[in-house]
Write a protein that holds these residues in place. Structure first.
Motif, short mmCIF file in Angstrom:
data_model
loop_
_atom_site.label_atom_id
_atom_site.label_comp_id
_atom_site.label_asym_id
_atom_site.label_seq_id
_atom_site.Cartn_x
_atom_site.Cartn_y
_atom_site.Cartn_z
N ALA A 1 -15.81 -22.21 1.92
CA ALA A 1 -15.36 -20.82 1.84
C ALA A 1 -16.38 -19.97 1.11
N ARG A 2 -16.51 -18.73 1.57
CA ARG A 2 -17.37 -17.75 0.90
C ARG A 2 -16.64 -16.42 0.85
N THR A 3 -16.74 -15.75 -0.29
CA THR A 3 -16.22 -14.40 -0.42
C THR A 3 -17.14 -13.59 -1.31
N VAL A 4 -17.06 -12.27 -1.20
CA VAL A 4 -17.82 -11.36 -2.05
C VAL A 4 -16.85 -10.59 -2.93
N LEU A 5 -17.10 -10.62 -4.24
CA LEU A 5 -16.26 -9.89 -5.19
C LEU A 5 -16.62 -8.41 -5.14
N GLN A 6 -15.66 -7.57 -4.80
CA GLN A 6 -15.94 -6.14 -4.68
C GLN A 6 -15.95 -5.42 -6.02
N ARG A 7 -15.06 -5.82 -6.92
CA ARG A 7 -14.92 -5.05 -8.16
C ARG A 7 -14.52 -5.96 -9.31
N ALA A 8 -14.80 -5.50 -10.53
CA ALA A 8 -14.49 -6.30 -11.71
C ALA A 8 -12.98 -6.38 -11.96
N ASP A 9 -12.24 -5.36 -11.53
CA ASP A 9 -10.79 -5.36 -11.77
C ASP A 9 -10.04 -5.99 -10.60
N PHE A 10 -10.50 -7.16 -10.18
CA PHE A 10 -9.82 -7.91 -9.12
C PHE A 10 -8.42 -8.29 -9.56
N SER A 11 -7.58 -8.67 -8.61
CA SER A 11 -6.21 -9.06 -8.93
C SER A 11 -5.87 -10.40 -8.27
N HIS A 12 -5.19 -11.26 -9.01
CA HIS A 12 -4.63 -12.49 -8.46
C HIS A 12 -3.11 -12.49 -8.60
N SER A 13 -2.53 -11.32 -8.78
CA SER A 13 -1.10 -11.24 -9.07
C SER A 13 -0.22 -11.35 -7.83
N SER A 14 -0.80 -11.10 -6.65
CA SER A 14 -0.01 -11.14 -5.42
C SER A 14 -0.73 -12.00 -4.39
N VAL A 15 -0.41 -13.29 -4.40
CA VAL A 15 -0.99 -14.21 -3.43
C VAL A 15 0.17 -14.93 -2.74
N GLN A 16 0.40 -14.58 -1.49
CA GLN A 16 1.52 -15.13 -0.73
C GLN A 16 1.00 -15.67 0.60
N GLN A 17 1.68 -16.68 1.14
CA GLN A 17 1.29 -17.21 2.44
C GLN A 17 1.62 -16.19 3.53
N SER A 18 0.66 -16.00 4.44
CA SER A 18 0.70 -14.85 5.34
C SER A 18 1.90 -14.86 6.29
N ASP A 19 2.33 -16.03 6.77
CA ASP A 19 3.44 -16.03 7.73
C ASP A 19 4.75 -15.62 7.07
N TYR A 20 4.92 -15.95 5.79
CA TYR A 20 6.12 -15.50 5.09
C TYR A 20 6.08 -13.99 4.86
N VAL A 21 4.90 -13.47 4.49
CA VAL A 21 4.77 -12.02 4.32
C VAL A 21 5.09 -11.31 5.62
N PHE A 22 4.64 -11.87 6.74
CA PHE A 22 4.93 -11.29 8.05
C PHE A 22 6.44 -11.27 8.32
N GLU A 23 7.10 -12.38 8.03
CA GLU A 23 8.55 -12.45 8.24
C GLU A 23 9.29 -11.45 7.37
N TRP A 24 8.90 -11.36 6.10
CA TRP A 24 9.59 -10.45 5.19
C TRP A 24 9.44 -9.00 5.64
N GLY A 25 8.28 -8.67 6.20
CA GLY A 25 8.04 -7.28 6.58
C GLY A 25 8.48 -6.92 7.97
N ASN A 26 8.76 -7.92 8.82
CA ASN A 26 9.08 -7.62 10.20
C ASN A 26 10.42 -8.18 10.66
N SER A 27 11.19 -8.74 9.71
CA SER A 27 12.51 -9.30 10.04
C SER A 27 12.42 -10.30 11.18
N LEU A 28 11.35 -11.08 11.21
CA LEU A 28 11.18 -12.09 12.25
C LEU A 28 12.11 -13.25 11.99
#
Length: 306
Positions: free
Chosen positions: A200-227
């Motif tokens: 894996a590779r990523t680029v840090l955009q800013r010093a004030d990064f956040s790790h407070s909201s890390v959720q698995q994407s399919d659950y986020v999709f279900e919560w937002g779309n009533s799937l």
């Protein structure tokens, strides 16, 4: 903890994308590649000799301006001694252009804190690299890491960009599998009979990064779309299996056939038929100057590389 063949190729590709600059490795990284392979990958001459650790290689052949290391103990003479289970000293914040986790974080119990420490080490605009065990490393460390973790953590909303994830089969040094970012409520599921690493590779955009909201994407999709959860492929399979179990006399006969059907239909293994993966020829890193990888059976540009 060490630079193996896949990690060496990966570093060659990363170098083409962004200079390494000042580097820190999490743990001193041994050089676990034979000299002939190193010479082939970096173009070293006949006089080249492998050193036990990677620092000289990164400076001389990858353009690193300096290479430090951080470890929990001084037993391998790391530059900084710190337990990654705890918060990083602020004196080390934003000191490095490239942070390399070469198979170290899976040995740290407090992985969320260790990941946060990696980002604190990195300068804004710098890059974070991971070469971590994914499948079939049970007993190697505490954890095996999923590509989904890196996509969900290193997202734009959390302060990162250009996140790319590849899977390497350690029994095959000729190709990688580029992982498509999970979207639309669909997971990228991969199983294998061989040991896999995730690159894996990523680029840090800013010093004030956040790790407070890390959720698995399919659950986020279900919560937002009533799937309805029943529309998820893995849960659909479980529901069908329960229906089969309700027929006690037929289930022992039908279960093996149904399992074979699911495996052929799901295409979730480590292969080019998996809809979440595309096959990448590693040789394209070494010999191509175009802004794309050579993908087996077709020329396909891979955004973010080269």
């Amino acid at each position: 903890m060490g630079i193996d063949t896949h990690a060496l190729y990966f570093l060659r590709c990363v170098k083409s994308k962004q200079p390494l600059g000042d580097v820190i490795t999490i743990g001193r990284q041994r050089l676990d590649v034979v000299e002939a392979t190193v010479k082939k990958v970096v173009g070293a001459g006949p006089s080249y000799k492998n050193q036990p650790y990677c620092e000289d290689l990164l400076r001389e052949y990858f353009g690193a301006t300096k290479v430090d290391s951080l470890d929990n103990s001084s037993f391998e003479n790391a530059t900084h001694v710190h337990d990654m289970n705890g918060p990083l000293p602020e004196r080390l914040y934003q000191k490095y252009d490239t942070v390399i986790d070469g198979g170290s974080l899976e040995h740290v119990y407090n992985v969320p804190q260790a990941l946060k420490n990696c980002s604190h080490l990195c300068k804004p605009g710098g890059q974070i690299l991971h070469f971590s065990p994914a499948n079939n490393f049970c007993g190697h460390g505490f954890w095996q890491l999923s590509p989904e973790l890196f996509f969900s953590l290193y997202s734009a909303k959390n302060g990162y960009r250009d996140t790319e994830v590849l899977i390497a089969d350690l029994s095959d040094a000729t190709k990688w599998y580029k992982v498509k970012e999970p979207k639309g409520g669909r997971r990228v599921v991969v199983y294998s009979l061989t040991r896999l690493n995730v690159l894996a590779r990523t680029v840090l955009q800013r010093a004030d990064f956040s790790h407070s909201s890390v959720q698995q994407s399919d659950y986020v999709f279900e919560w937002g779309n009533s799937l309805p959860t029943a529309s998820r492929p893995d849960l659909e399979s479980a529901a069908r299996k329960q229906k089969l179990k309700a027929i006690p006399l037929l289930y022992p006969l039908l279960a093996p056939l149904y399992h074979h059907y699911l495996c052929s239909k799901a295409k979730t293994g480590l292969n080019g038929k998996n809809p979440g993966l595309s096959v990448v020829d590693i040789r394209s890193c070494l010999y191509s100057h175009r802004s794309c990888f050579i993908v087996l059976q077709a020329w396909v540009c891979v955004p973010g590389w080269f």
